[in-house]
Design a protein around this motif. Structure first.
Motif, PDB file in Angstrom:
ATOM      1  N   SER A  82       0.835  -1.198   0.000  1.00 25.78           N
ATOM      2  CA  SER A  82       0.000   0.000   0.000  1.00 25.78           C
ATOM      3  C   SER A  82       0.873   1.253   0.000  1.00 25.78           C
ATOM      4  O   SER A  82       1.890   1.312   0.687  1.00 25.78           O
ATOM      5  CB  SER A  82      -0.915   0.005   1.230  1.00 25.78           C
ATOM      6  N   TYR A  83       0.458   2.237  -0.776  1.00 22.87           N
ATOM      7  CA  TYR A  83       1.162   3.520  -0.831  1.00 22.87           C
ATOM      8  C   TYR A  83       0.565   4.538   0.139  1.00 22.87           C
ATOM      9  O   TYR A  83       0.931   5.706   0.104  1.00 22.87           O
ATOM     10  CB  TYR A  83       1.090   4.088  -2.256  1.00 22.87           C
ATOM     11  N   HIS A  84      -0.321   4.077   1.025  1.00 23.98           N
ATOM     12  CA  HIS A  84      -1.135   5.009   1.791  1.00 23.98           C
ATOM     13  C   HIS A  84      -0.754   5.134   3.263  1.00 23.98           C
ATOM     14  O   HIS A  84      -1.492   5.737   4.040  1.00 23.98           O
ATOM     15  CB  HIS A  84      -2.618   4.622   1.648  1.00 23.98           C
ATOM     16  N   ASP A  85       0.388   4.571   3.659  1.00 29.61           N
ATOM     17  CA  ASP A  85       0.862   4.801   5.014  1.00 29.61           C
ATOM     18  C   ASP A  85       1.148   6.283   5.208  1.00 29.61           C
ATOM     19  O   ASP A  85       1.607   6.971   4.283  1.00 29.61           O
ATOM     20  CB  ASP A  85       2.137   3.999   5.289  1.00 29.61           C
ATOM     21  N   THR A  86       0.925   6.781   6.400  1.00 21.05           N
ATOM     22  CA  THR A  86       1.099   8.211   6.684  1.00 21.05           C
ATOM     23  C   THR A  86       2.499   8.687   6.336  1.00 21.05           C
ATOM     24  O   THR A  86       2.676   9.729   5.673  1.00 21.05           O
ATOM     25  CB  THR A  86       0.813   8.493   8.168  1.00 21.05           C
ATOM     26  N   GLU A  87       3.506   7.943   6.746  1.00 24.85           N
ATOM     27  CA  GLU A  87       4.890   8.353   6.495  1.00 24.85           C
ATOM     28  C   GLU A  87       5.190   8.415   4.998  1.00 24.85           C
ATOM     29  O   GLU A  87       5.859   9.344   4.523  1.00 24.85           O
ATOM     30  CB  GLU A  87       5.843   7.380   7.186  1.00 24.85           C
ATOM     31  N   ARG A  88       4.682   7.445   4.259  1.00 23.38           N
ATOM     32  CA  ARG A  88       4.921   7.412   2.813  1.00 23.38           C
ATOM     33  C   ARG A  88       4.232   8.589   2.136  1.00 23.38           C
ATOM     34  O   ARG A  88       4.811   9.244   1.259  1.00 23.38           O
ATOM     35  CB  ARG A  88       4.420   6.089   2.248  1.00 23.38           C
ATOM     36  N   LYS A  89       3.005   8.878   2.535  1.00 25.63           N
ATOM     37  CA  LYS A  89       2.281  10.002   1.941  1.00 25.63           C
ATOM     38  C   LYS A  89       2.943  11.333   2.276  1.00 25.63           C
ATOM     39  O   LYS A  89       2.993  12.244   1.447  1.00 25.63           O
ATOM     40  CB  LYS A  89       0.827   9.988   2.422  1.00 25.63           C
ATOM     41  N   GLN A  90       3.465  11.425   3.491  1.00 24.60           N
ATOM     42  CA  GLN A  90       4.167  12.659   3.870  1.00 24.60           C
ATOM     43  C   GLN A  90       5.397  12.876   3.002  1.00 24.60           C
ATOM     44  O   GLN A  90       5.735  14.011   2.649  1.00 24.60           O
ATOM     45  CB  GLN A  90       4.553  12.604   5.345  1.00 24.60           C
ATOM     46  N   GLY A  91       6.061  11.781   2.654  1.00 24.76           N
ATOM     47  CA  GLY A  91       7.221  11.876   1.775  1.00 24.76           C
ATOM     48  C   GLY A  91       6.835  12.388   0.398  1.00 24.76           C
ATOM     49  O   GLY A  91       7.512  13.253  -0.173  1.00 24.76           O
ATOM     50  N   TYR A  92       5.739  11.872  -0.147  1.00 25.37           N
ATOM     51  CA  TYR A  92       5.257  12.349  -1.444  1.00 25.37           C
ATOM     52  C   TYR A  92       4.880  13.829  -1.373  1.00 25.37           C
ATOM     53  O   TYR A  92       5.201  14.616  -2.275  1.00 25.37           O
ATOM     54  CB  TYR A  92       4.035  11.546  -1.890  1.00 25.37           C
ATOM     55  N   GLU A  93       4.207  14.181  -0.285  1.00 27.30           N
ATOM     56  CA  GLU A  93       3.753  15.569  -0.139  1.00 27.30           C
ATOM     57  C   GLU A  93       4.936  16.524  -0.022  1.00 27.30           C
ATOM     58  O   GLU A  93       4.935  17.613  -0.601  1.00 27.30           O
ATOM     59  CB  GLU A  93       2.847  15.684   1.081  1.00 27.30           C
TER      60      GLU A  93
END
Length: 304
Positions: free
Chosen positions: A227-238
């Motif tokens: 999943s690409y939807h972990d908080t840490e991963r999404k924060q990295g994208y953002e």
């Protein structure tokens, strides 16, 4: 599901790589001979003429047959002379392999255009949408049990659930999927894009988790997901200005741009050697939903 300890997809990936190394790259003669002796028997033992294979695999079968004929594969030893013959014959298939590669590249370009048009139509139609990106695969310790027939069965079941739009697929407004095979380990996997009505669905992390668990259920517990939807991963994208999953608002151009870019990962024409090297008859490797359907609200009537 096969109970053989032979990993079908890994064998196919190994043969594809061997052929490409021989045809397109400088490679030591002894290396070719060793790899033939390592893979030939197992490959021929698992070869199924009812399946479809990529040109590299077909070329391997034709070339080895031209050298050893009907000799039982278990009795074949690739010595200096046989290996020389194999190299000479397989090299004759270079243009055929290139033609298939080029055809695949152009098909991916067409898929990319179609997917981009489809996603943009959805974004223009809804004020907000929830984009889910998840990769569906198999547990490493069980992947040797999974055949291409198993993968096709699992994908058919998944698409049936998606079409019914129940449980974790409720309020789904769009979807796309691409089937691939790993270059190094031959792992069969699916890149999946799901697009939900943002007025009905939120909490993308939980949605992705539900979809992953549905895949695990479909595969009888041997499936895995990323999943690409972990908080840490999404924060990295953002942080990098590339967040294109989760809630996407039509009136926020950067979100829209990122969502389209995220979607188009499914159809990257320049992705190397990730295509399926074998498939069952009529098996599709890419698809997406239909935008103009009668149930989609506020669209002009579809003319008959």
């Amino acid at each position: 599901m096969s109970q053989s300890l032979v990993n079908q997809s890994q064998l196919i990936a190994n043969i594809d790589k061997l052929v490409r190394d021989v045809v397109f790259h400088p490679i030591r003669f002894e290396d070719i001979k060793d790899r033939l002796n390592e893979s030939y028997h197992s490959f021929m033992d698992s070869f199924d003429p009812d399946l479809f294979y990529s040109q590299t695999i077909d070329s391997f079968v034709y070339s080895t047959y031209a050298v050893v004929g009907d000799v039982d594969p278990s009795n074949v030893i690739w010595d200096h002379e046989k290996t020389q013959q194999f190299i000479k014959i397989i090299s004759c298939y270079e243009n055929d392999i290139k033609l298939e590669d080029n055809a695949r590249y152009h098909q991916e370009c067409q898929n990319k255009q179609n997917l981009e048009r489809y996603v943009k139509n959805l974004i223009n139609h809804y004020s907000r949408l929830v984009f889910i990106r998840i990769d569906l695969k198999y547990l490493k310790e069980s992947s040797h049990l999974v055949t291409i027939e198993d993968f096709n069965t699992h994908m058919n079941k998944l698409r049936e659930f998606i079409g019914n739009k129940k449980t974790c697929f409720k309020y789904l407004q769009g979807n796309a999927w691409a089937l691939e095979q790993g270059d190094e380990n031959g792992g069969l996997h699916c890149h999946l894009l799901l697009i939900y009505d943002g007025s009905k669905r939120q909490k993308d992390y939980h949605l992705a988790k539900e979809v992953g668990e549905k895949w695990q259920s479909i595969t009888g517990g041997i499936g895995a997901y990323y999943s690409y939807h972990d908080t840490e991963r999404k924060q990295g994208y953002e942080k990098n200005g590339k967040l294109g999953i989760g809630m996407i608002h039509r009136d926020k151009p950067k979100q829209v741009e990122n969502a389209v870019c995220t979607s188009l990962y499914l159809t990257k024409p320049d992705k190397r050697n990730q295509h399926l090297k074998l498939w069952v008859p009529s098996m599709r490797t890419f698809g997406h939903g239909i935008y103009r359907v009668k149930k989609r609200r506020s669209l002009p009537p579809i003319s008959k």
